[in-house]
Design a protein around this motif. Structure first.
Motif, PDB file in Angstrom:
ATOM      1  N   LEU A 108       0.828  -1.216   0.000  1.00  0.00           N
ATOM      2  CA  LEU A 108       0.000   0.000   0.000  1.00  0.00           C
ATOM      3  C   LEU A 108       0.861   1.264   0.000  1.00  0.00           C
ATOM      4  N   LEU A 128      -9.541   3.584   0.553  1.00  0.00           N
ATOM      5  CA  LEU A 128      -9.478   2.184   0.112  1.00  0.00           C
ATOM      6  C   LEU A 128     -10.914   1.712  -0.099  1.00  0.00           C
ATOM      7  N   ASP A 131     -13.039  -0.861   1.965  1.00  0.00           N
ATOM      8  CA  ASP A 131     -13.652  -0.481   3.238  1.00  0.00           C
ATOM      9  C   ASP A 131     -14.812   0.452   2.907  1.00  0.00           C
ATOM     10  N   TYR A 169      -4.933  -5.598  10.738  1.00  0.00           N
ATOM     11  CA  TYR A 169      -4.945  -4.148  10.544  1.00  0.00           C
ATOM     12  C   TYR A 169      -3.640  -3.487  10.986  1.00  0.00           C
ATOM     13  N   GLY A 170      -3.506  -2.218  10.590  1.00  0.00           N
ATOM     14  CA  GLY A 170      -2.554  -1.346  11.256  1.00  0.00           C
ATOM     15  C   GLY A 170      -3.200  -0.942  12.576  1.00  0.00           C
ATOM     16  N   GLU A 189       1.944  -2.382  11.935  1.00  0.00           N
ATOM     17  CA  GLU A 189       1.176  -3.032  10.875  1.00  0.00           C
ATOM     18  C   GLU A 189       0.940  -4.502  11.222  1.00  0.00           C
ATOM     19  N   LYS A 190      -0.304  -4.874  11.261  1.00  0.00           N
ATOM     20  CA  LYS A 190      -0.749  -6.260  11.469  1.00  0.00           C
ATOM     21  C   LYS A 190       0.018  -6.991  12.577  1.00  0.00           C
ATOM     22  N   ILE A 202      -6.709   0.761  12.180  1.00  0.00           N
ATOM     23  CA  ILE A 202      -6.833   1.732  11.082  1.00  0.00           C
ATOM     24  C   ILE A 202      -7.746   1.145  10.018  1.00  0.00           C
ATOM     25  N   GLY A 204      -9.634   2.033   6.059  1.00  0.00           N
ATOM     26  CA  GLY A 204      -9.110   2.589   4.813  1.00  0.00           C
ATOM     27  C   GLY A 204      -9.472   4.022   4.476  1.00  0.00           C
ATOM     28  N   GLN A 228       4.947  -0.422   3.694  1.00  0.00           N
ATOM     29  CA  GLN A 228       3.718  -0.188   4.452  1.00  0.00           C
ATOM     30  C   GLN A 228       3.503   1.294   4.728  1.00  0.00           C
ATOM     31  N   THR A 230       1.717   2.320   7.057  1.00  0.00           N
ATOM     32  CA  THR A 230       1.763   2.398   8.525  1.00  0.00           C
ATOM     33  C   THR A 230       3.179   2.748   9.002  1.00  0.00           C
TER      34      THR A 230
END
Ligand code: G1P
Length: 273
Positions: A108, A128, A131, A169-170, A189-190, A202, A204, A228, A230
């Motif tokens: 992303l 995004l 979402d 998710y972030g 991030e994740k 977070i 989108g 990322q 993030t």
């Protein structure tokens, strides 16, 4: 003040195969409207009428959707079907659309950096499309644009998710400034459940200041060996320049089959009203 909105739309949509084999996932309809059209409507409501879309191979249907279809319009002129094109015609009339292609899928952050050529040096929104959000009073992006006028820094939309979901998710940790508004101190991030700094995930919707491009250029690949957003935002957050906003409204994760079905039922029920 915020005029441009970037739509990263180069992903493959593998969760929806075979439907997305020859069709962009952003064109999957919720009832009768493609996901990306909901997104462009949200951006326009927020005052962002310069729509910048990062596409990739096999995404030409998106460009055709935001263009006039003379033959079709001629065919249905004067019939009751004409009304069905009213919303998309309004978007075509009121927005400008520009496109650039992401040649390789490198995350992303990389997709957003690819969009720099369309954005230039000004703050911008990122949406995004998978979402899908229904704002309570206003759309989520408009809620965030208002907040930008107050804080003049990057903003991420967040919502509370169950601990069992944080790894998708972030995730942020912040200091609360006002109800639902946090100054971000950390973001991951994740993360694994044990490593998550909170359960504020977070979603989108982002407002980004243009220095993010310089940061992204220097951001090494992170989670999943992808660049990322993030990680780049964490650099801004360290300087106190990222706000997390718990938006008012409902979000449907249309990147998953379950969320997609839920959104379809929700919007279909509204149509029946
Ligand atoms: C991306 C972001 C992630 C964010 C999510 C929201 O992940 O990397 O931080 O929480 O969007 O949908 P993706 O869903 O593309 O894997």
């Amino acid at each position: 003040m915020l005029k441009k909105c970037l739509f990263p739309a180069a992903g493959y949509g593998t969760r929806f195969l075979p439907a997305t084999k020859a069709m962009p996932k952003e064109m999957l309809p919720i009832v009768n409207k493609p996901l990306i059209q909901y997104g462009v409507e949200e951006a326009l409501e927020a005052g962002m009428d310069r729509i910048a879309i990062v596409t990739g191979r096999g995404k030409r249907a998106i460009e055709d959707h935001f263009d006039i279809s003379y033959e079709l319009e001629h065919q249905i002129r004067g019939t009751d079907k004409e009304e069905r094109l009213a919303d998309i015609r309004r978007l075509i009339d009121e927005c400008t659309f520009s496109y650039t292609r992401q040649l390789e899928m490198r995350g992303l952050g990389h997709a957003i950096l690819t969009g720099e050529t369309l954005i230039g040096r000004e703050p911008f929104g990122v949406l995004l499309a998978d979402d899908l959000c229904e704002g309570e009073d206003h759309g989520v992006l408009k809620q965030m644009a208002r907040l930008y006028e107050q804080y003049h820094c990057s903003i991420v939309a967040v919502e509370e998710v169950p601990e069992t979901e944080v790894h998708k998710y972030g995730v942020i940790r912040g200091d609360r400034l006002e109800p639902g508004i946090h100054r971000v101190r950390d973001m991951v991030e994740k993360p694994a459940r044990e490593q998550a700094p909170s359960n504020l995930a977070i979603i989108g919707r982002y407002i980004l200041t243009p220095d993010i491009f310089d940061i992204l250029r220097k951001t090494p690949p992170g989670k999943g060996d992808e660049v990322q957003i993030t990680d780049a935002l964490l650099e801004q957050a360290k300087a106190g320049n990222v706000i997390a906003y718990q938006f008012r409204g409902q979000r449907f994760d249309c990147g998953s089959v379950g969320g997609f079905v839920e959104a379809t039922q929700h919007f279909h029920a509204q149509m029946d009203d």
